[in-house]
Design an enzyme around this catalytic site. Structure first.
Site, PDB file in Angstrom:
ATOM      1  N   ARG A  11       0.821  -1.218   0.000  1.00  0.00           N
ATOM      2  CA  ARG A  11       0.000   0.000   0.000  1.00  0.00           C
ATOM      3  C   ARG A  11       0.854   1.268   0.000  1.00  0.00           C
ATOM      4  O   ARG A  11       0.425   2.330  -0.451  1.00  0.00           O
ATOM      5  CB  ARG A  11      -0.948   0.006   1.205  1.00  0.00           C
ATOM      6  CG  ARG A  11      -2.121   0.965   1.005  1.00  0.00           C
ATOM      7  CD  ARG A  11      -3.152   0.882   2.128  1.00  0.00           C
ATOM      8  NE  ARG A  11      -2.558   1.149   3.411  1.00  0.00           N
ATOM      9  CZ  ARG A  11      -2.646   0.353   4.480  1.00  0.00           C
ATOM     10  NH1 ARG A  11      -3.301  -0.773   4.402  1.00  0.00           N
ATOM     11  NH2 ARG A  11      -2.046   0.684   5.609  1.00  0.00           N
TER      12      ARG A  11
ATOM     13  N   TYR B 250     -15.274  21.436 -11.967  1.00  0.00           N
ATOM     14  CA  TYR B 250     -15.697  20.080 -12.367  1.00  0.00           C
ATOM     15  C   TYR B 250     -16.763  19.581 -11.376  1.00  0.00           C
ATOM     16  O   TYR B 250     -16.522  19.576 -10.159  1.00  0.00           O
ATOM     17  CB  TYR B 250     -14.440  19.210 -12.329  1.00  0.00           C
ATOM     18  CG  TYR B 250     -14.601  17.749 -12.625  1.00  0.00           C
ATOM     19  CD1 TYR B 250     -15.010  17.313 -13.878  1.00  0.00           C
ATOM     20  CD2 TYR B 250     -14.308  16.792 -11.655  1.00  0.00           C
ATOM     21  CE1 TYR B 250     -15.121  15.954 -14.152  1.00  0.00           C
ATOM     22  CE2 TYR B 250     -14.415  15.436 -11.921  1.00  0.00           C
ATOM     23  CZ  TYR B 250     -14.834  15.024 -13.166  1.00  0.00           C
ATOM     24  OH  TYR B 250     -14.934  13.683 -13.432  1.00  0.00           O
TER      25      TYR B 250
ATOM     26  N   ASP C 188      -6.770  22.767 -10.307  1.00  0.00           N
ATOM     27  CA  ASP C 188      -6.974  21.583 -11.150  1.00  0.00           C
ATOM     28  C   ASP C 188      -6.437  21.967 -12.529  1.00  0.00           C
ATOM     29  O   ASP C 188      -7.029  22.774 -13.242  1.00  0.00           O
ATOM     30  CB  ASP C 188      -8.464  21.225 -11.199  1.00  0.00           C
ATOM     31  CG  ASP C 188      -8.734  19.957 -12.023  1.00  0.00           C
ATOM     32  OD1 ASP C 188      -7.951  19.667 -12.953  1.00  0.00           O
ATOM     33  OD2 ASP C 188      -9.737  19.275 -11.740  1.00  0.00           O
TER      34      ASP C 188
ATOM     35  N   LYS D  95      -6.849  11.336 -18.007  1.00  0.00           N
ATOM     36  CA  LYS D  95      -7.025  12.074 -19.255  1.00  0.00           C
ATOM     37  C   LYS D  95      -5.749  11.982 -20.107  1.00  0.00           C
ATOM     38  O   LYS D  95      -5.455  10.935 -20.631  1.00  0.00           O
ATOM     39  CB  LYS D  95      -7.396  13.526 -18.932  1.00  0.00           C
ATOM     40  CG  LYS D  95      -8.551  13.637 -17.905  1.00  0.00           C
ATOM     41  CD  LYS D  95      -9.895  13.200 -18.454  1.00  0.00           C
ATOM     42  CE  LYS D  95     -10.939  12.932 -17.371  1.00  0.00           C
ATOM     43  NZ  LYS D  95     -11.259  14.045 -16.516  1.00  0.00           N
TER      44      LYS D  95
HETATM   45  C1  LIG Z   1     -12.007  14.005 -15.266  1.00  0.00           C
HETATM   46  C2  LIG Z   1     -11.643  15.167 -14.438  1.00  0.00           C
HETATM   47  C3  LIG Z   1     -11.373  15.027 -13.079  1.00  0.00           C
HETATM   48  C4  LIG Z   1     -11.552  13.716 -12.356  1.00  0.00           C
HETATM   49  O1  LIG Z   1     -10.682  12.757 -12.790  1.00  0.00           O
HETATM   50  P1  LIG Z   1     -11.034  11.185 -12.720  1.00  0.00           P
HETATM   51  O2  LIG Z   1      -9.733  10.575 -13.014  1.00  0.00           O
HETATM   52  O3  LIG Z   1     -12.105  10.944 -13.722  1.00  0.00           O
HETATM   53  O4  LIG Z   1     -11.511  10.934 -11.314  1.00  0.00           O
HETATM   54  C5  LIG Z   1     -10.973  16.137 -12.384  1.00  0.00           C
HETATM   55  N1  LIG Z   1     -10.862  17.327 -12.980  1.00  0.00           N
HETATM   56  C6  LIG Z   1     -11.111  17.507 -14.277  1.00  0.00           C
HETATM   57  C7  LIG Z   1     -10.937  18.852 -14.865  1.00  0.00           C
HETATM   58  C8  LIG Z   1     -11.521  16.435 -15.047  1.00  0.00           C
HETATM   59  O5  LIG Z   1     -11.791  16.619 -16.339  1.00  0.00           O
END
Ligand SMILES: *Cc1c(COP(=O)(O)O)cnc(C)c1O
Length: 391
Positions: free
Chosen positions: A60, A113, A185, A210
């Site tokens: 972990r 988001y 973010d 992404k």
């Molecule tokens: C998709 C996304 C997230 C969350 O990511 P996951 O890996 O799907 O949990 C956070 N911020 C933005 C801007 C996103 O597009």
């Protein structure tokens, strides 16, 4: 494994976090499948217990595989430290939970988001943390909203649905003047196009699901941060049992090495498609940070090194359900689905009306969020052209 600071980011993405000479010359760092780690002696076991062993003590807690990839991601963005999480959302929730305590005040962008917003509404409020949304275009005006108990300002620039670009330097300045932290973010821009730590943010978050993963086959999150905040965030991270799986780690590490090529290609395609959409008679506005229709476009020009594959388009008219069916259902290449940053193009209807609370989202017509993958651009245009003809 720290590289020549003069190297460009695309070079860093190729070489950072790799040490072939430590692994029989193998180019890609090996990834261990592990829960139990064995100790040969009592002495070693006790050293492990007291945390003085350089190796890991339990699956972990991650292994060298995690640490080398974390080092690469930190280096790429100019962060001191990095933590890998099981999804972008868990990177967000762990960070906010680590930095906020009952009685603290959080300022968060109204364009954030949606799942981030739901975490604040349901979990942070339950922990007696005050959550207040701000207009993403507020810039230096954020100063007036900062209270003595404001601990964190949470930004997302541009917002990944409505694409307002925020004045991060102004927000950082106001926050730091009053002892608040700034979390960003940065998934849309990637470390290539917005080096968050050059702008003074305290934490930069990425959904590695992404662009880093890049192939729609893994979930992962990245928390990049400063030396100063690392131990606070790491404590919370550990206590929540955060542990990324080895197969996802392997894929993400592989994705990083080709990420720049994908991001660049998708940037070019998205820009050209966005400009083309702008000339279509049915289109009212194109919300792409590199185009003047986009709120905060000047800030994008000032602060960003490029744009990426995701943007939104607003039509002149509100489409009926019938027209929406006609537009979306027969797409050959732009398939409907969440997420983005993979190799394939995606489209979703833009549903922002119900989410906003500070500045109501009002669009003149129906909207779509579009992600441009790596298909041939003429094929993508043709897919959209035929869709417009159907309505
Ligand atoms: C998709 C996304 C997230 C969350 O990511 P996951 O890996 O799907 O949990 C956070 N911020 C933005 C801007 C996103 O597009």
């Amino acid at each position: 494994m720290t590289h020549n600071k003069k190297h460009h980011p695309e070079t860093v993405a190729i070489h950072a976090g790799r040490a072939p000479h430590e692994h029989e010359g193998v180019v890609n760092p090996p990834v261990y499948h592990v829960s139990t780690i064995l100790f040969d002696t009592y002495d070693e076991f006790m050293k492990a217990e007291s945390g003085t062993l350089p190796t890991s003590t339990y699956g972990r807690h991650g292994t060298e595989s995690n640490r080398s990839f974390e080092a690469a991601l930190a280096e790429l963005e100019g962060a001191d430290k990095c933590l890998l999480t099981t999804s972008g959302l868990s990177a967000i929730s762990i960070t906010l939970f680590a930095l906020l305590s009952p009685g603290d005040h959080l300022l968060i962008s109204d364009s954030v988001y949606s799942p981030t917003r739901f975490f604040c509404e349901h979990e942070l409020k339950r922990a007696n943390i005050e959550v207040e949304y701000y207009d993403p275009l507020i810039g230096a005006g954020i100063e007036k909203l900062i209270k003595p108990n404001t601990k964190v300002i949470y930004t997302e620039s541009p917002g990944s649905l409505t694409f307002e670009v925020q004045d991060i330097p102004a927000i950082v300045k106001a926050a730091h003047a009053k002892g608040a932290l700034v979390v960003l973010d940065n998934t849309w821009a990637t470390p290539f196009y917005f080096r968050a730590f050059d702008f003074g943010v305290d934490v930069s978050i990425h959904s590695a699901t992404k662009y880093i993963g890049g192939h729609s086959d893994l979930m992962m999150g990245v928390i990049n941060t400063t030396e100063k905040l690392y131990s606070t965030i790491k404590r919370c991270y550990k206590n929540f049992g955060m542990a990324v799986g080895p197969d996802d780690l392997y894929l993400a590490q592989r994705g990083l090495r080709t990420m720049m090529l994908r991001v660049r290609q998708q940037e070019q395609t998205a820009l050209e498609i966005a400009k083309w959409l702008k000339t279509q008679p049915q289109v009212s506005r194109v919300l792409h940070p590199a185009l003047p229709d986009c709120p905060g476009h000047d800030l994008w020009k000032r602060d960003f090194k490029g744009s990426t594959g995701l943007f939104s388009v607003i039509l002149k008219d509100k489409l009926s359900t019938e027209q929406l069916n006609a537009f979306l259902n027969k797409m050959e290449l732009f398939k409907m689905g969440y997420s983005w940053g993979g190799y394939e193009s995606l489209i979703i209807p833009l549903l922002a009306e119900k989410i906003r609370t500070v500045n109501k989202w009002q669009a003149e017509g129906s909207g779509f969020r579009i992600f441009c993958g790596m298909e041939n651009i003429d094929d993508l245009k043709a897919d959209l052209e035929v869709a417009f003809a159907r309505i």
